[in-house]
Design an enzyme around this catalytic site. Structure first.
Site, PDB file in Angstrom:
ATOM      1  N   ASP A 187      -2.271   2.734  -9.986  1.00  0.00           N
ATOM      2  CA  ASP A 187      -2.942   2.372  -9.231  1.00  0.00           C
ATOM      3  C   ASP A 187      -4.084   3.761  -8.238  1.00  0.00           C
ATOM      4  OD1 ASP A 187      -4.663   0.410  -7.500  1.00  0.00           O
ATOM      5  OD2 ASP A 187      -3.551  -0.731  -8.206  1.00  0.00           O
ATOM      6  N   HIS A 197      -9.040   0.001  -9.610  1.00  0.00           N
ATOM      7  CA  HIS A 197      -8.165   0.186  -9.639  1.00  0.00           C
ATOM      8  C   HIS A 197      -7.729   1.811 -10.185  1.00  0.00           C
ATOM      9  CE1 HIS A 197      -6.275  -2.889  -7.001  1.00  0.00           C
ATOM     10  NE2 HIS A 197      -7.430  -3.808  -8.378  1.00  0.00           N
ATOM     11  N   GLU A 238      -9.725  -7.073 -10.435  1.00  0.00           N
ATOM     12  CA  GLU A 238     -10.729  -6.225  -8.435  1.00  0.00           C
ATOM     13  C   GLU A 238     -11.667  -5.386  -9.044  1.00  0.00           C
ATOM     14  OE1 GLU A 238      -7.776  -7.769  -5.573  1.00  0.00           O
ATOM     15  OE2 GLU A 238      -7.139  -6.038  -6.572  1.00  0.00           O
ATOM     16  N   TRP A 277      -3.313 -14.935 -11.984  1.00  0.00           N
ATOM     17  CA  TRP A 277      -3.225 -14.675 -10.487  1.00  0.00           C
ATOM     18  C   TRP A 277      -3.917 -15.162  -9.545  1.00  0.00           C
ATOM     19  CZ3 TRP A 277      -4.992 -11.722  -6.498  1.00  0.00           C
ATOM     20  CH2 TRP A 277      -6.382 -11.147  -7.215  1.00  0.00           C
ATOM     21  N   TYR A 296       3.564 -15.016  -5.045  1.00  0.00           N
ATOM     22  CA  TYR A 296       3.248 -13.425  -4.741  1.00  0.00           C
ATOM     23  C   TYR A 296       3.730 -13.318  -3.434  1.00  0.00           C
ATOM     24  CZ  TYR A 296      -0.913 -11.433  -7.017  1.00  0.00           C
ATOM     25  OH  TYR A 296      -1.891 -11.072  -8.378  1.00  0.00           O
ATOM     26  N   TRP A 349       3.378  -6.196  -4.786  1.00  0.00           N
ATOM     27  CA  TRP A 349       2.800  -5.498  -4.739  1.00  0.00           C
ATOM     28  C   TRP A 349       2.941  -4.740  -3.070  1.00  0.00           C
ATOM     29  CZ3 TRP A 349      -0.703  -4.486  -8.182  1.00  0.00           C
ATOM     30  CH2 TRP A 349      -0.613  -5.939  -8.834  1.00  0.00           C
TER      31      TRP A 349
HETATM   32  C1  ACM Z   1      -3.620  -8.547  -8.302  1.00  0.00           C
HETATM   33  O1  ACM Z   1      -2.659  -9.202  -7.286  1.00  0.00           O
HETATM   34  N1  ACM Z   1      -5.358  -8.112  -7.806  1.00  0.00           N
HETATM   35  C2  ACM Z   1      -3.434  -9.331  -9.640  1.00  0.00           C
END
Ligand code: ACM
Length: 645
Positions: free
Chosen positions: A186, A261, A337, A403, A428, A474
């Site tokens: 990332d 990313h 993104e 997602w 999440y 994350w």
């Molecule tokens: C993500 O949560 N940007 C896949």
């Protein structure tokens, strides 16, 4: 002595009568039948199994012994653990049957994955469903509902060592997850050694060290400042982790997140961007504006240049080495993104688009995804990506990880593509779990209750395209393994039940009772996990001119006590029965949940002014005519959005 036996029998009789068909297994098995046998944990067990299966049992030897099941080579042992490999179609490759009687424990499975899962259940029985410390007899038949049962760990935003990754994998195997999605790259770090591109880890794995809130107040690197935070996995370490996971019935899906990313990759090879400017690995500084509704702007270029052939040479090298390292079917290319602004401003990119008849930036991203898909399939793998890979046209053969809700997954499945459901709304697990007054603020909040509602198979979708579901951790706000566990569990238990157990068996009261049992297990192992589920869910709203508070509690047989007159301890307070008014004044709401007369969970203390802010936030749009401010009238006071900030 005789008296003891009668007493024990009486206790057992009462236990079985009162607890008929109860167990503490998570995820809930397909079928559980309790018998009146009792397997006393009073001596070693002889293991009857093939040498290969003995290795699988060996992995669990210590955990089994810690729970009173001593596996021994002693042929004279009076009890046995028998593992029989029998092909049974109904069990599939991961299912098993487990029978516990007075003298024998028998696991039947078609493949070693089934044996492993059967042993995990046995482990939960030894710690969970005991009678006076012994195992109650039972017959279990069990197999998974979905074939992809995943958890994702982001090791870029924070680095986790090999040993920590193994601990994470080991714990997920206890809940019968079979897919570890390893988010390896990332903007904040590139974590996998690619031998043909050494700068990716020499440069891309390291950043300057910053505390502070991710994406908000962390300063950019100073000129000449040495990057000291980070790390990466050598290829030998990757192979070691892959083997460790495989022995635990877990396949690893590596993710290299492109074309967005990619700031860490560009710190190593800036020539792969459109502007080719020198870059740094982001220490978590704010370099993007997020406007809500999925709209954003990157202030620093973090995307690969899809118009540059060198980028595809780069991707070929990366995917080639990943394919050698990871034996599983899928490689994840990210795809989420990715900011198109720098592509739109680049003359070269615009010329490339014109030449190739590419009409907009979405089609350009689709062009990139299709090229990467070809590279991945040339290495014998299947490409999977976040649902943005649908935009501008999905590559043939690509699988989609949905997602942004279930929508992308439904669309992909309807086009005949494989799908993994991993929606922010249910899965999440980096989002906060409890009341904002006691949690470290993160992007959003997701309670255990909501996670338990996760259903990976939407109505009207052909089940054959839904591979399964996954929770994502994350790590922007997760600096350590203990906190990773805290955030992962118990919500991963809810996800494990959504992807393993039968839909018809979904039952919150049963689930939460079992979760409470697992809390004790985690406590015994000294692993702190969130018990936010004990705390009330607080809803505040306005009725007439009054501020009203509603407290919801989802723990059966518990009660919430509260005060709104600044008194404590809350045990002296009111027992909640219905929504109540909070009078005006410098007051705080205090709450505490009680079960069987004992307090459970944290005490919440929320000043009235904070409650008012929540009402204002909820009522943001109640005066659409007001451009810059919003108003809520409570009691004799007018609160506006501005005033409260
Ligand atoms: C993500 O949560 N940007 C896949």
């Amino acid at each position: 002595m005789k008296g003891h036996i009668i007493t024990l029998n009486l206790v057992l009789f009462l236990f079985f009568t009162l607890n008929a068909q109860r167990h503490n297994i998570i995820p809930a098995p397909v079928s559980f039948v309790q018998t009146d046998a009792v397997f006393l944990l009073d001596g070693p067990l002889m293991l009857n199994a093939s040498p290969e299966i003995k290795e699988t049992v060996g992995l669990m030897r210590q955990k089994l012994a810690a729970n009173g099941l001593y596996i021994s080579e002693d042929q004279k042992a009076k009890k046995s653990l028998n593992i029989e490999m029998v092909k049974k179609e109904a069990l599939g490759s991961e299912g098993y049957q487990l029978k516990v009687d007075n003298k024998n424990i028998t696991i039947i499975a078609s493949e070693s994955g089934g044996v492993f899962n059967g042993l995990q259940t046995l482990l939960q029985l030894t710690s969970g469903s005991t009678v006076g410390g012994n195992i109650q007899g039972c017959e279990i038949t069990d197999y998974p509902r979905f074939k992809w049962r995943g958890l994702m760990l982001d090791v870029s935003r924070h680095f986790f060592t090999v040993d920590e990754v193994k601990q994470y994998i080991d714990k997920m195997s206890e809940y019968k997850f079979n897919t570890f999605h390893w988010h390896l790259t990332d903007d904040e770090g590139w974590r996998v050694e690619i031998k043909s591109l050494p700068k990716l880890t020499e440069v891309g794995a390291w950043r300057v060290e910053r505390a502070g809130k991710f994406g908000e107040d962390r300063a950019f690197p100073l000129p000449g400042e040495k990057p000291t935070y980070g790390g990466f996995y050598t290829q030998e370490q990757i192979k070691d982790v892959v083997a460790y996971a495989a022995a635990r019935n877990i396949t690893i899906v590596p993710e290299v997140d492109v074309p967005g990313h990619s700031m860490a990759a560009l710190a190593a090879y800036p020539e792969l961007s459109t502007k080719k400017e020198p870059k740094f690995v982001n220490p978590g500084s704010k370099f993007a504006e997020w406007y809500g509704n999925g709209k954003f702007e990157m202030l620093i270029e973090n995307t690969l240049n899809p118009a540059d052939e060198k980028v595809y040479e780069f991707m070929d090298k990366v995917m080639g080495e990943l394919a050698m390292l990871f034996p599983g079917k899928y490689i994840h290319m990210g795809g989420d993104e990715s900011y198109k602004g720098f592509w739109e401003k680049s003359k070269d990119v615009q010329a490339f688009m014109k030449k190739n008849n590419i009409k907009d930036a979405h089609e350009l991203q689709s062009y990139f995804v299709k090229r990467v898909e070809k590279i991945v399939s040339s290495k014998g793998k299947t490409l999977i990506g976040w649902d943005e890979i649908l935009e501008g046209g999905l590559a043939d053969g690509a699988a989609v990880m949905s997602w942004r809700g279930l929508k992308g997954g439904i669309e992909a499945a309807k086009m005949g593509h494989e799908v993994v459901m991993s929606p922010t709304t249910y899965a999440y697990i980096d989002y906060t779990q409890g009341d904002p007054s006691v949690e470290n603020p993160i992007y959003a909040s997701l309670s255990l209750e909501k996670t338990y509602e996760f259903e990976p198979l939407p109505e009207g979708v052909d089940p054959k395209y839904i591979l399964g579901g996954q929770g994502n951790l994350w790590s922007e706000m997760i600096p350590s393994l203990p906190f990773a566990f805290y955030m992962t569990y118990p919500r991963a238990m809810a996800i494990s039940e959504a992807v393993w157990s039968q839909k018809k068996d979904r039952d919150w009261n049963s689930f939460v009772r079992r979760v409470m049992f697992h809390f004790d297990e985690f406590d015994e192992d000294n692993i702190a996990i969130s018990k936010a589920v004990y705390e009330p869910i607080i809803t505040v709203y306005k009725e007439d001119l009054n501020l009203i508070v509603k407290l919801e509690n989802n723990i059966p047989d518990s009660e919430i006590r509260y005060t709104i007159d600044n008194t404590y301890p809350v045990s002296f307070g009111n027992t909640y029965s219905a929504p109540f008014k909070v009078p005006e004044g410098l007051l705080s709401l205090r709450t505490q949940t009680f079960l069987n007369g004992k307090s459970i969970g944290r005490s919440l203390i929320i000043p009235r002014s904070e409650l008012v802010k929540r009402v204002v936030a909820r009522n943001k749009n109640c005066f659409p005519g007001s451009k810059n401010a919003f108003y809520v009238v409570l009691n004799s006071v007018i609160y506006s959005g501005r005033m409260l900030e």
